[in-house]
Design an enzyme around this catalytic site. Structure first.
Site, short mmCIF file in Angstrom:
data_model
loop_
_atom_site.label_atom_id
_atom_site.label_comp_id
_atom_site.label_asym_id
_atom_site.label_seq_id
_atom_site.Cartn_x
_atom_site.Cartn_y
_atom_site.Cartn_z
N GLY A 135 -44.27 30.89 -14.23
CA GLY A 135 -44.47 29.83 -14.32
C GLY A 135 -44.23 29.03 -13.10
O GLY A 135 -44.55 28.30 -12.37
N CYS A 136 -42.29 28.48 -13.20
CA CYS A 136 -41.71 28.06 -13.17
C CYS A 136 -41.35 28.17 -11.08
O CYS A 136 -41.80 28.05 -9.99
CB CYS A 136 -39.81 28.54 -13.82
N THR A 137 -41.51 30.17 -10.83
CA THR A 137 -41.74 30.31 -9.92
C THR A 137 -43.27 29.85 -8.59
O THR A 137 -42.55 30.18 -8.14
CB THR A 137 -41.79 32.19 -9.69
N SER B 164 -42.53 26.37 -7.94
CA SER B 164 -41.35 26.36 -6.18
C SER B 164 -41.99 27.14 -5.28
O SER B 164 -41.29 26.76 -4.37
CB SER B 164 -40.13 27.09 -7.17
#
Length: 146
Positions: free
Chosen positions: A38-40, A43
């Site tokens: 999710g963070c990838t 970002s």
């Protein structure tokens, strides 16, 4: 202490406080962990739309509890073009009240609730989005900003 004066190490090996960016509008997004799915995605979306945010006068800053070394690895591995702040002492995440109790596989723990804040040129919070859903978040936010 005001959230504007909390000094953190960044992925460019400099230290910043949010007050260092006075005069600029900021999209500040808090995310749980470098190199997770999710963070990838979040970002990468912010990186992809960076120039469109810039055209509207906004700079994008990401923040998690990961180390500067982890941030650099994340940036290189995922080809990101963002300034990432390392909040390993949980000062900024606490000031913005994004540390929340979470649960995974029945275990409770404290972690960052994915959240985005828009700050005006004086550093005042003018918009906040909590419990962010990653899919299309960056685009939806961009569309909402004037």
């Amino acid at each position: 202490m005001s959230y504007l004066n909390i000094k953190l190490q960044a992925s460019d090996d400099k230290e910043y406080t949010l007050s260092d960016f006075k005069g600029k509008k900021i999209v500040l997004y808090f995310y749980p962990k470098d190199n997770t799915s999710g963070c990838t995605l979040e970002s990468k979306d912010f990186t992809m739309l960076k120039n469109e945010f810039k055209e509207k006068g906004y700079m994008i800053i990401g923040c998690s509890r990961d180390s500067v070394k982890s941030h650099k690895n994340f940036i290189n591995k995922q080809d990101l073009d963002l300034l990432l702040l390392s909040d390993s002492n949980e000062e900024l995440v606490t000031a913005f009240d994004v540390m929340k109790e979470k649960s995974m596989y029945g275990k409770k723990y404290m972690g960052i609730e994915r959240s985005t804040f828009v700050l005006d040129e004086t550093g005042k919070i003018v918009k906040e989005v909590r419990k962010v859903k990653v899919k299309d978040h960056a685009q939806i936010l961009l569309d909402e900003l004037q």
